[in-house]
Scaffold this motif. Structure first.
Motif, PDB file in Angstrom:
ATOM      1  N   UNK A  83       0.247 -11.474  -4.272  1.00 24.98           N
ATOM      2  CA  UNK A  83       0.508 -11.597  -2.835  1.00 24.98           C
ATOM      3  C   UNK A  83       0.803 -13.038  -2.459  1.00 24.98           C
ATOM      4  N   UNK A  84       0.085 -13.956  -3.063  1.00 18.20           N
ATOM      5  CA  UNK A  84       0.333 -15.373  -2.788  1.00 18.20           C
ATOM      6  C   UNK A  84       1.712 -15.788  -3.299  1.00 18.20           C
ATOM      7  N   UNK A  85       2.130 -15.263  -4.442  1.00 16.78           N
ATOM      8  CA  UNK A  85       3.482 -15.542  -4.954  1.00 16.78           C
ATOM      9  C   UNK A  85       4.537 -15.080  -3.964  1.00 16.78           C
ATOM     10  N   UNK A  86       4.322 -13.883  -3.398  1.00 17.76           N
ATOM     11  CA  UNK A  86       5.288 -13.376  -2.415  1.00 17.76           C
ATOM     12  C   UNK A  86       5.295 -14.247  -1.168  1.00 17.76           C
ATOM     13  N   UNK A  87       4.119 -14.600  -0.675  1.00 23.10           N
ATOM     14  CA  UNK A  87       4.058 -15.458   0.526  1.00 23.10           C
ATOM     15  C   UNK A  87       4.736 -16.799   0.280  1.00 23.10           C
ATOM     16  N   UNK A  88       4.475 -17.383  -0.875  1.00 26.47           N
ATOM     17  CA  UNK A  88       5.080 -18.669  -1.221  1.00 26.47           C
ATOM     18  C   UNK A  88       6.605 -18.553  -1.248  1.00 26.47           C
ATOM     19  N   UNK A  89       7.102 -17.382  -1.647  1.00 30.94           N
ATOM     20  CA  UNK A  89       8.546 -17.142  -1.701  1.00 30.94           C
ATOM     21  C   UNK A  89       9.120 -16.758  -0.330  1.00 30.94           C
ATOM     22  N   UNK A  90       8.278 -16.734   0.703  1.00 28.30           N
ATOM     23  CA  UNK A  90       8.761 -16.436   2.050  1.00 28.30           C
ATOM     24  C   UNK A  90       8.751 -14.962   2.422  1.00 28.30           C
ATOM     25  N   UNK A  91       8.096 -14.152   1.611  1.00 30.51           N
ATOM     26  CA  UNK A  91       7.981 -12.724   1.906  1.00 30.51           C
ATOM     27  C   UNK A  91       6.740 -12.506   2.770  1.00 30.51           C
ATOM     28  N   UNK A  92       6.895 -11.736   3.837  1.00 30.95           N
ATOM     29  CA  UNK A  92       5.773 -11.424   4.719  1.00 30.95           C
ATOM     30  C   UNK A  92       4.971 -10.286   4.093  1.00 30.95           C
ATOM     31  N   UNK A  93       3.686 -10.503   3.863  1.00 30.33           N
ATOM     32  CA  UNK A  93       2.828  -9.508   3.233  1.00 30.33           C
ATOM     33  C   UNK A  93       1.829  -9.003   4.268  1.00 30.33           C
ATOM     34  N   UNK A  94       1.802  -7.694   4.439  1.00 30.89           N
ATOM     35  CA  UNK A  94       0.872  -7.069   5.362  1.00 30.89           C
ATOM     36  C   UNK A  94      -0.022  -6.110   4.583  1.00 30.89           C
ATOM     37  N   UNK A  95      -1.284  -6.100   4.940  1.00 30.68           N
ATOM     38  CA  UNK A  95      -2.268  -5.231   4.300  1.00 30.68           C
ATOM     39  C   UNK A  95      -2.474  -3.968   5.104  1.00 30.68           C
ATOM     40  N   UNK A  96      -2.817  -2.924   4.387  1.00 36.30           N
ATOM     41  CA  UNK A  96      -3.284  -1.709   5.027  1.00 36.30           C
ATOM     42  C   UNK A  96      -4.555  -1.274   4.305  1.00 36.30           C
ATOM     43  N   UNK A  97      -5.461  -0.669   5.013  1.00 34.25           N
ATOM     44  CA  UNK A  97      -6.631  -0.098   4.358  1.00 34.25           C
ATOM     45  C   UNK A  97      -6.779   1.366   4.747  1.00 34.25           C
ATOM     46  N   UNK A  98      -5.706   1.891   5.331  1.00 36.40           N
ATOM     47  CA  UNK A  98      -5.727   3.266   5.804  1.00 36.40           C
ATOM     48  C   UNK A  98      -4.831   4.160   4.945  1.00 36.40           C
ATOM     49  N   UNK A  99      -3.567   3.805   4.813  1.00 35.38           N
ATOM     50  CA  UNK A  99      -2.608   4.634   4.098  1.00 35.38           C
ATOM     51  C   UNK A  99      -1.484   3.761   3.569  1.00 35.38           C
ATOM     52  N   UNK A 100      -1.020   4.062   2.349  1.00 38.28           N
ATOM     53  CA  UNK A 100       0.083   3.305   1.779  1.00 38.28           C
ATOM     54  C   UNK A 100       0.874   4.212   0.845  1.00 38.28           C
ATOM     55  N   UNK A 101       2.143   4.343   1.107  1.00 34.17           N
ATOM     56  CA  UNK A 101       3.039   5.187   0.316  1.00 34.17           C
ATOM     57  C   UNK A 101       4.122   4.315  -0.314  1.00 34.17           C
ATOM     58  N   UNK A 102       4.858   4.879  -1.261  1.00 27.42           N
ATOM     59  CA  UNK A 102       6.020   4.198  -1.850  1.00 27.42           C
ATOM     60  C   UNK A 102       7.258   4.495  -1.020  1.00 27.42           C
ATOM     61  N   UNK A 103       7.834   3.473  -0.400  1.00 27.47           N
ATOM     62  CA  UNK A 103       9.126   3.633   0.268  1.00 27.47           C
ATOM     63  C   UNK A 103       9.723   2.266   0.532  1.00 27.47           C
ATOM     64  N   UNK A 104      11.012   2.263   0.822  1.00 26.60           N
ATOM     65  CA  UNK A 104      11.704   1.038   1.218  1.00 26.60           C
ATOM     66  C   UNK A 104      12.670   1.391   2.337  1.00 26.60           C
ATOM     67  N   UNK A 105      12.729   0.502   3.312  1.00 22.55           N
ATOM     68  CA  UNK A 105      13.703   0.620   4.400  1.00 22.55           C
ATOM     69  C   UNK A 105      14.559  -0.635   4.322  1.00 22.55           C
ATOM     70  N   UNK A 106      15.844  -0.428   4.178  1.00 21.78           N
ATOM     71  CA  UNK A 106      16.759  -1.549   3.991  1.00 21.78           C
ATOM     72  C   UNK A 106      17.834  -1.452   5.050  1.00 21.78           C
ATOM     73  N   UNK A 107      17.942  -2.515   5.871  1.00 21.56           N
ATOM     74  CA  UNK A 107      18.901  -2.521   6.967  1.00 21.56           C
ATOM     75  C   UNK A 107      19.841  -3.690   6.787  1.00 21.56           C
TER      76      UNK A 107
END
Length: 107
Positions: A83-107
């Protein structure tokens, strides 16, 4: 045009998605939102590499994943490093503790 029709609305599995997925990431214009319960070093490094030019052109990259304390299937320290690698690269990382599925939305 033919490739788009062939791949548009197709359903992919673990063996067939990667090339199409990477091409979709490269074609993003505004935002990429990825939800993934698990994080793997090789895939995170590849994501960072693939989206670097997109970020420079203003595309926002978001990754949603389990909070390290709530995902028992991976080492929490390793998840934090990824997660720190992603943040350092400028990627916004958000946590969930409720539900997490595999998907991607690309616009």
């Amino acid at each position: 045009h033919g490739d788009y029709e062939k791949n548009h609305n197709a359903i992919y599995d673990m063996e067939s998605y990667l090339e199409v997925y990477e091409n979709d990431l490269k074609s993003a214009r505004k935002e990429i939102v990825i939800s993934s319960p698990s994080l793997r070093y090789g895939k995170i490094e590849r994501l960072i590499e693939l989206v670097r030019d997109k970020q420079l052109s203003g595309v926002s990259i978001v990754v949603i994943t389990w909070h390290p304390d709530t995902y028992p299937y991976e080492n929490g320290d390793n998840r934090m490093r990824l997660m720190e690698s992603m943040r350092t690269a400028g990627i916004h990382v958000y946590y969930t503790d409720d539900q997490c599925e595999h998907f991607a939305i690309i616009d």
